[in-house]
Write a protein that holds these residues in place. Structure first.
Motif, PDB file in Angstrom:
ATOM      1  N   PRO A  46       0.799  -1.234   0.000  1.00  0.00           N
ATOM      2  CA  PRO A  46       0.000   0.000   0.000  1.00  0.00           C
ATOM      3  C   PRO A  46       0.827   1.277   0.000  1.00  0.00           C
ATOM      4  O   PRO A  46       0.386   2.292  -0.540  1.00  0.00           O
ATOM      5  N   LYS A  47       2.019   1.257   0.592  1.00  0.00           N
ATOM      6  CA  LYS A  47       2.832   2.480   0.656  1.00  0.00           C
ATOM      7  C   LYS A  47       3.117   3.029  -0.733  1.00  0.00           C
ATOM      8  O   LYS A  47       3.202   4.244  -0.939  1.00  0.00           O
ATOM      9  N   HIS A  48       3.246   2.132  -1.691  1.00  0.00           N
ATOM     10  CA  HIS A  48       3.590   2.565  -3.050  1.00  0.00           C
ATOM     11  C   HIS A  48       2.504   2.259  -4.067  1.00  0.00           C
ATOM     12  O   HIS A  48       2.661   2.601  -5.249  1.00  0.00           O
ATOM     13  N   GLY A  49       1.414   1.612  -3.640  1.00  0.00           N
ATOM     14  CA  GLY A  49       0.310   1.335  -4.548  1.00  0.00           C
ATOM     15  C   GLY A  49       0.672   0.376  -5.667  1.00  0.00           C
ATOM     16  O   GLY A  49       0.183   0.523  -6.796  1.00  0.00           O
ATOM     17  N   VAL A  50       1.515  -0.618  -5.356  1.00  0.00           N
ATOM     18  CA  VAL A  50       1.963  -1.562  -6.381  1.00  0.00           C
ATOM     19  C   VAL A  50       1.758  -2.994  -5.893  1.00  0.00           C
ATOM     20  O   VAL A  50       1.726  -3.274  -4.698  1.00  0.00           O
ATOM     21  N   TYR A  51       1.611  -3.895  -6.849  1.00  0.00           N
ATOM     22  CA  TYR A  51       1.667  -5.320  -6.551  1.00  0.00           C
ATOM     23  C   TYR A  51       3.128  -5.764  -6.531  1.00  0.00           C
ATOM     24  O   TYR A  51       4.017  -5.061  -7.040  1.00  0.00           O
ATOM     25  N   ALA A  52       3.361  -6.946  -5.951  1.00  0.00           N
ATOM     26  CA  ALA A  52       4.728  -7.477  -5.899  1.00  0.00           C
ATOM     27  C   ALA A  52       4.689  -8.995  -5.938  1.00  0.00           C
ATOM     28  O   ALA A  52       3.794  -9.619  -5.358  1.00  0.00           O
ATOM     29  N   VAL A  53       5.658  -9.577  -6.615  1.00  0.00           N
ATOM     30  CA  VAL A  53       5.820 -11.033  -6.634  1.00  0.00           C
ATOM     31  C   VAL A  53       7.236 -11.364  -6.191  1.00  0.00           C
ATOM     32  O   VAL A  53       8.190 -10.668  -6.541  1.00  0.00           O
ATOM     33  N   GLY A  54       7.362 -12.453  -5.396  1.00  0.00           N
ATOM     34  CA  GLY A  54       8.672 -12.842  -4.882  1.00  0.00           C
ATOM     35  C   GLY A  54       8.922 -14.336  -4.943  1.00  0.00           C
ATOM     36  O   GLY A  54       9.963 -14.799  -4.479  1.00  0.00           O
TER      37      GLY A  54
END
Length: 406
Positions: A46-54
């Protein structure tokens, strides 16, 4: 099924309330990487409004599927299509097939196996006297004295552009901080780079390209009409300068760091340097990819591993997390140069945008590692290593090393 039921059944990405761009997480990203893998196949930050995959599988899928995950909005966190965030895009990387494929085909022709073999032989001739001088000092900084000095000696010769250390490092830090959010790292890097912008803009022109170099070949190709549009030669040289030196310096530094921490791995390298130097470099890239994250943008509402994602939203591919995924790699936190993950790890990317300069990086690193293996019986840490905080890049700042001559 009614719209309200569909909305209730929609599986959304779990929220990961961590900031991958905090200085703490940049300099020691492992807790964030673990949390990202553990929370699910996709997370929302939420801090950057992005999705992430790891996880390795999802990192690979996002890399390879340009129909759902486009590079056109930029491979950094900003959307370069928007006026406030616009910068000159990399016309090969920040593009999608078939357009990017056509450009890549021209560049690849001038990075052919014949060209690479010629530079490999040249680098190996330079490596021995360079290594002899380094080893004679006994104790050095493995970043400035070795990784930076070696790459900034050989890479500019191949590309054909002068790259003074102060200028190229300042421009690199600007570019790789610019790929992150406009935080304090970003602002300081932009300020430090200001005196060197004019040099950088001149360095990517036809006039700056040296005879017989890759840069000259690209400009000549443009003059013959081989590129699909004008101005691409300068854009490609810009990419080589901006991405080819810093990333290899970082990767070579990580390789030396891991070899110094584990004498058994150094001994394995020395036993068969011709066969294992590449593996040592490749395993370091798996453990600590130079680029910690790169981005794509969803082309519409899409699904990834059962999770529904909103359209026109950035999704970060955290390569370091994917490369330590226990679902893919056994004992993933152990540096093992006998683990051949070439083409499997995601440190060089995957799919249509896999790193086009990776062969140059490999021959640069292999040349110096092989030269050192003949001269050094033991490589050890001579103090505490320290990382350089950069938004997108994983790079050592200081690496105190001590050599024992063979």
């Amino acid at each position: 099924m009614t719209a309200s039921v569909e909305a209730r059944d929609r599986i959304t990405a779990p929220v990961l309330d961590m900031d991958p761009y905090s200085v703490e997480n940049i300099t020691s990203p492992y807790a964030f990487q673990t949390a990202l893998r553990d929370i699910g196949p996709v997370a929302f930050i939420p801090k950057h409004g992005v999705y992430a995959v790891g996880r390795h599988a999802e990192c690979t899928e996002v890399f390879k599927d340009h129909e759902r995950f486009s590079a056109k909005a930029g491979i950094g966190i900003q959307d370069i299509r928007k006026p406030g965030d616009f910068r000159v895009p990399n016309r090969m990387l920040e593009n999608d097939p078939p357009s990017s494929t056509a450009i890549r085909g021209v560049v690849t022709k001038y990075l052919s196996p014949i060209v690479i073999r010629r530079w490999k032989e040249h680098f190996e001739k330079l490596a021995t006297p360079f290594a002899e001088e380094i080893v004679a000092r006994g104790s050095i900084d493995g970043v400035e004295d070795l990784a930076e000095a070696w790459i900034l000696k050989v890479f500019p010769q191949a590309v054909g552009i002068d790259m003074p250390r102060e200028q190229i490092l300042a421009i690199g830090e600007m570019r790789f901080n610019q790929s992150g959010p406009p935080n304090e790292l970003y602002r300081k890097a932009m300020e430090r780079a200001k005196p060197h912008i004019e040099w950088f803009e001149h360095s990517v022109t036809r006039e700056a390209a040296k005879p017989g170099s890759i840069a000259e070949s690209l400009f000549e190709a443009e003059e013959r009409g081989e590129f699909p549009e004008p101005g691409l030669a300068s854009n490609m040289v810009r990419s080589l300068i901006g991405g080819g030196s810093d990333s290899t310096i970082a990767a070579l530094g990580h390789t030396l760091h891991y070899l110094a921490r584990d004498p058994a791995q150094w001994d394995l390298l020395r036993e068969d340097a011709n066969g294992r130097a590449k593996l040592a470099f490749e395993e370091a890239i798996r453990m600590e990819p130079a680029f910690m994250v790169t981005y794509r943008t969803t082309t519409g509402p899409v699904e990834l591993s059962g999770v529904s994602l909103d359209g026109d939203t950035k999704i970060g591919i955290f390569m370091g997390a994917g490369n330590r995924d226990p679902r893919k790699f056994e004992d993933p936190d152990r540096y093992d140069l006998m683990r051949n993950s070439t083409g499997v790890h995601v440190g060089f990317g995957q799919g249509a945008h896999t790193c086009i300069g990776q062969m140059i990086a490999r021959i640069e690193a292999e040349a110096i590692l092989k030269a050192l293996s003949k001269l050094v019986s033991r490589i050890e840490l001579d103090g505490e290593a320290r990382y350089r905080p950069i938004n997108q890049m994983r790079m050592l700042d200081i690496l105190p090393l001590r050599f024992t001559s063979a």
